[in-house]
Design a protein around this motif. Structure first.
Motif, PDB file in Angstrom:
ATOM      1  N   SER A 139       1.947   0.599  10.000  1.00  0.00           N
ATOM      2  CA  SER A 139       1.030   1.281   9.083  1.00  0.00           C
ATOM      3  C   SER A 139       0.237   0.306   8.217  1.00  0.00           C
ATOM      4  CB  SER A 139       1.811   2.237   8.177  1.00  0.00           C
ATOM      5  OG  SER A 139       2.671   1.510   7.301  1.00  0.00           O
ATOM      6  N   PRO A 166      -5.268   6.652   6.475  1.00  0.00           N
ATOM      7  CA  PRO A 166      -4.721   7.996   6.678  1.00  0.00           C
ATOM      8  C   PRO A 166      -5.725   9.105   6.424  1.00  0.00           C
ATOM      9  CG  PRO A 166      -3.978   7.117   4.585  1.00  0.00           C
ATOM     10  CD  PRO A 166      -4.721   6.015   5.270  1.00  0.00           C
ATOM     11  N   PRO A 224       1.918   9.642   4.187  1.00  0.00           N
ATOM     12  CA  PRO A 224       0.766  10.115   4.962  1.00  0.00           C
ATOM     13  C   PRO A 224       1.006   9.972   6.458  1.00  0.00           C
ATOM     14  CG  PRO A 224       0.316   7.977   3.971  1.00  0.00           C
ATOM     15  CD  PRO A 224       1.604   8.448   3.389  1.00  0.00           C
ATOM     16  N   GLY A 225       0.416  10.874   7.226  1.00  0.00           N
ATOM     17  CA  GLY A 225       0.479  10.782   8.681  1.00  0.00           C
ATOM     18  C   GLY A 225       1.870  10.918   9.257  1.00  0.00           C
TER      19      GLY A 225
END
Length: 635
Positions: free
Chosen positions: A48, A53, A181-182
């Motif tokens: 990440s 995001p 996020p995500g």
């Protein structure tokens, strides 16, 4: 953290630790490592790193200013987007240069990959996939961090850049999951450590729209949005020819009354309106359901359909951020022209997260009460990749400076948008996610995106700017000033000028006039006068641009520089950081409370604190003058 606690093991000490691998964390880690500090960056998931995001773009109105300032100070964001852009556009070109802003659509996966490669290649920087759950303090000073496994990583300075991961919770419709996020894991236990340190926190909220399969979209019903033919790099180190590539189009469509009707009929199922979401949302990037309620008179809203990368068919539906239930999202998106048969690949959601009250920080982004502890990015209450990266750069530079015994680098409001951003955060405080805007900068005519290198690169010497880059900027300034001086001396006759002036639809002259005076006419540019300026020296485009702007807006720039001088005078009046404002006569109660809470560094900062009025500032100036007189008498 108690000194008696047992750890699984103690790692090799390093100079600087970064918590978080988002845009703030990346800039902080690179800054610290490039300044010669041994540095470790922790991320819950190394896949990440520099993730996008939400919107897959860098720059935009005011945000483009930040990216170019980051580059001018030696940061990485501008270079990275120059490597990975899909489309580039200069916004607001129909207005004055103060609000021109560069924006680039990004290949979001490639952006992350390239940034990770840059981090991995940086000498002295190590990436570790692990969750930090505690902060180790010794004698009130940062001493290290503890990971979930129980390992202690000692350090001399720490930068917190957790973004939206801290106590992250994602919600759409009736679904709510603890998550970053995500779908990535949230950081949960670290909040308890911050509470023990007495750090004041907020709960904020942001969101993202659905992603849609491009194969299911009818682009013929939308307006194509192409990139600029003449590319301008974000990085001052790059040339247009070096980064030129075929560009990908974006598309514009609109919501309609059918869309709005679907949303209104399902507001009771929206967590934003049912009370399931408690975090404060950003005012300037509302969800589509929020826009439909707040702007009930509008029959449509713009929707930008943007590619997420060259190797994916997913499209980002900008302008339709939502946390409505999945069935409502399907109906809502399919009501938009061109999206009638759209297939959603990822549903939109809202995310709540914990962040701090940034008035606890100094202008160097260091916690006033905890030496060595720095903070950056959305953890400071901002929104946006660019705001995060700008803070990460300053926090990383200053964390390294603390370790190296160097003076801390601060940017004031008259020097850059970065200065406006940080000053707003640490002085005024915020009650909602902060977004940079050109209107926040009172000196925006001199804080243009085109002159960021001229404003800041020399200031970065000794931090991330080497002597060669510094000297190139100094030479650029010399050439600009030399050409401005020449144009102020060259006089052209009516015979030489009037034919060209007629072609430019500009009033003819009856007697000789200086070239600089002609450039001040709105319809005339420096470039346009080349046919009647035979002695013009060959100059690079960036120098010619500065010459044109400097002459054309000379009067306005001089006026703004006068105000900057007045601002600097107040900024130079330093205030003791240990001052007790209860002892200042005639200050109102609110002013005393706010001044004692924020502990401003100078009179200028004190004057910008919400709740401190001009009378309070006058009384403070009188008090400081009397105090100075007493100290001089005592000497």
């Amino acid at each position: 953290m108690m000194a008696t606690q047992q750890f699984l093991y103690t790692a090799q000490p390093v100079d600087v630790i970064i918590i978080g691998g988002g845009h703030a964390g990346c800039e902080a880690a690179l800054a610290a490592a490039r300044m010669g500090c041994t540095t470790v960056l922790f991320a819950i998931n190394l896949d990440s790193i520099a993730m996008m995001p939400c919107n897959p773009n860098i720059g935009g109105t005011s945000k483009g200013h930040l990216v170019r300032e980051i580059d001018a100070l030696g940061g990485e964001m501008g270079k990275n987007i120059d490597k990975t852009y899909l489309q580039s556009r200069m916004l607001n070109t129909g207005k004055g240069p103060a609000v021109h802003s560069l924006r680039a659509q990004a290949d979001k996966v490639q952006y992350s990959i390239e940034m990770k490669k840059t981090l991995e290649a940086a000498p002295g920087l190590q990436l570790i996939q692990a969750e930090v759950v505690d902060i180790h303090i010794t004698d009130g000073v940062i001493a290290g961090v503890v990971t979930r496994s129980g390992a202690l990583y000692p350090c001399k300075a720490l930068v917190m850049a957790t973004g939206t991961y801290l106590n992250g919770r994602c919600t759409w419709g009736e679904v709510s999951v603890n998550s970053g996020p995500g779908g990535l894991a949230a950081a949960v236990d670290l909040k308890a450590a911050l509470d023990r340190l007495g750090i004041s926190m907020y709960r904020f909220k942001t969101g993202t729209p659905a992603r849609i399969d491009a194969a299911s979209v009818d682009f013929s019903k939308m307006s194509e949005q192409k990139g600029d033919e003449d590319i301008i790099p974000f990085s001052f180190e790059n040339h247009a020819a070096d980064i030129a590539r075929p560009q990908v189009s974006c598309y514009l469509t609109h919501t309609n009354e059918t869309t709005h009707g679907i949303i209104r009929a399902n507001l009771h199922r929206s967590p934003m309106f049912s009370g399931d979401i408690e975090g404060v949302a950003t005012r300037y990037c509302p969800s589509i359901e929020d826009k439909v309620v707040r702007f009930a008179d509008k029959t449509s809203h713009q929707v930008f359909v943007e590619p997420e990368g060259e190797n994916t068919s997913e499209l980002y539906i900008s302008g339709m951020s939502t946390s409505l239930p999945e069935d409502v999202q399907i109906a809502m998106y399919r009501s938009v022209p061109g999206l009638e048969n759209s297939r959603i690949t990822r549903f939109g959601y809202a995310i709540e997260y914990d962040c701090i009250d940034a008035t606890q920080l100094s202008a160097a982004l260091e916690f006033k009460a905890i030496p060595g502890f720095f903070s950056a990015g959305q953890f400071n209450g901002t929104s946006g990749y660019e705001e995060a990266a700008a803070q990460g750069l300053i926090a990383g530079i200053n964390a390294a400076s603390r370790v190296l015994g160097k003076a801390q680098l601060t940017i004031d409001r008259s020097e850059g948008y970065i200065g406006v951003l940080i000053d707003d955060l640490v002085t005024k405080g915020i009650g909602e996610p902060y977004r940079m805007m050109t209107s926040r900068a009172e000196y925006r005519l001199i804080l243009r995106q085109d002159n960021a290198d001229l404003r800041l690169t020399e200031k970065g010497l000794g931090y991330l700017i080497n002597q060669d880059r510094h000297d190139r900027v100094v030479e650029k300034k010399r050439r600009i000033n030399e050409e401005i001086t020449r144009l102020g001396k060259v006089i052209v006759s009516p015979d030489a000028a009037n034919t060209l002036l007629r072609q430019l639809s500009s009033a003819e002259i009856a007697s000789g006039v200086r070239l600089a005076e002609l450039i001040k006419r709105p319809e005339i540019t420096y470039a346009a006068l080349e046919p009647i300026d035979p002695d013009r020296p060959p100059l690079p485009e960036d120098v010619r641009e500065q010459v044109n702007i400097s002459i054309k807006y000379e009067g306005y720039i001089k006026r703004q520089m006068f105000h900057v001088e007045q601002f600097k005078k107040l900024e130079s009046r330093k205030l003791p950081t240990d001052m007790d404002y209860e002892q200042v006569a005639n200050l109102r109660l609110e002013a005393r409370q706010k001044l004692n809470a924020i502990k401003p560094e100078n009179i200028g900062q004190a004057s910008r604190i919400t709740g401190v009025n001009p009378a309070d500032v006058s009384n403070l100036l009188v008090f400081m003058e009397r105090r100075g007189m007493r100290e001089r008498t005592a000497d």
